[in-house]
Design an enzyme around this catalytic site. Sequence first.
Site, PDB file in Angstrom:
ATOM      1  N   GLU A  59      38.794  34.819  45.670  1.00 39.24           N
ATOM      2  CA  GLU A  59      38.190  36.091  45.260  1.00 39.24           C
ATOM      3  C   GLU A  59      39.287  36.987  44.678  1.00 39.24           C
ATOM      4  O   GLU A  59      40.360  37.134  45.275  1.00 39.24           O
ATOM      5  CB  GLU A  59      37.530  36.778  46.457  1.00 39.24           C
ATOM      6  CG  GLU A  59      36.944  38.146  46.149  1.00 39.24           C
ATOM      7  CD  GLU A  59      36.285  38.779  47.381  1.00 39.24           C
ATOM      8  OE1 GLU A  59      35.710  38.038  48.197  1.00 39.24           O
ATOM      9  OE2 GLU A  59      36.357  40.016  47.517  1.00 39.24           O
TER      10      GLU A  59
ATOM     11  N   GLU B 232      38.341  48.213  43.838  1.00 41.67           N
ATOM     12  CA  GLU B 232      37.571  48.669  44.987  1.00 41.67           C
ATOM     13  C   GLU B 232      38.048  50.081  45.298  1.00 41.67           C
ATOM     14  O   GLU B 232      39.236  50.375  45.219  1.00 41.67           O
ATOM     15  CB  GLU B 232      37.784  47.784  46.214  1.00 41.67           C
ATOM     16  CG  GLU B 232      37.139  46.418  46.125  1.00 41.67           C
ATOM     17  CD  GLU B 232      37.280  45.649  47.425  1.00 41.67           C
ATOM     18  OE1 GLU B 232      36.287  45.519  48.162  1.00 41.67           O
ATOM     19  OE2 GLU B 232      38.410  45.189  47.704  1.00 41.67           O
TER      20      GLU B 232
END
Length: 357
Positions: free
Chosen positions: A245, A250
């Site tokens: 990932e 974020e």
Amino acid sequence: MKMINLANRAGVLTLILLFVFQSCSSNNDTTDTPVVVAPDKISVEVDVVGKTAEMPNGDGSGKINLKIDAPNAKSYKVVVNNETKEFTSSSFTYEFTQPGTKTYTIDVTAFNGIKYTNTSATVNIFVARKLIWSDEFNTDGAPDSNKWGYDLGNGNGFGNNELQYYTNRPENVKIEGGLLKITAIKENYQGSQYTSTRMLTKGKFSFKYGRAEIRAKLPAGGGTWPAFWLLGDNIDTAGWPLCGEIDILESVGNNPNVIHSSLHSPGRSGNTPDTKTTTAPNSTTEFHIYAAEWDAENIKFFVDDNLFYTYKNSSTTPFNAKFFVIINFAMGGNFGGAVDPNFQRATYEIDYVRVYN
């Protein structure tokens, strides 16, 4: 008469055997054994397509034409950019795809049967970035179903104790005025306290190496958790985190303007050590560009083209296969934290998503 006939027959037989012996001897003496000689005086001419005095490393196409001169050669092997090509022609065309200006070694071997000779050459080549996939969100309505699908359902199903229920309703996701708008809403829906959207290109588009970027304005409010990230194509067979990932963006409303970029892989999942932060001032009122540039050696993370984190990639990581794109807006959970009790709704606005080679 019988004795004479036998003698005659013996004489004839002797003549036949003598003729056969002489013929075989003659054939052995005159048969030529092919002489195999190694190709000699091998030379390689590398022509960089588009090379000029102003552009000495080419026109950005990354293409070269190779001409091999090796007398007696019947076949050739070229090793370039960790690829091996075999052919019988003395001319060869190759296209480099990794963006930037780099120096490559080209190893050439010329063969004549089992005999061979080799040489090498170097080339400086410039490869311009090429847009290979994008969504500019210029058509009002629902996102393009040829480009995007959705993960639907309760946030608890995504492993982070999130509070939202993901939908593809226009209340939660739509294109309007040249922007993709993902809105998280406080409402009771299918047993959840909030709704939002998680959209992805799985099964529609994936890529290995390149630059992925998003121009976005982030939502405000305690408990908001917008993201832009990549997930390994083999998620269904390998599972997470073996698939890998790459979190490009974020941010959480409880810590505004702080941008997190992280990588998750076996043994480095959950609270991964492979992470860095930077700041994007006014991230909830202004658009910024969040990007990652990814190749076999490094994964580099940028905000507004300012590099703030370089991860050293290697052949032992999952980050050498195809990944697809995800945009989502979660609420609460392990990373999003407590939701402001006064929260009603917030919108994650995206101007575009672009992927380059």
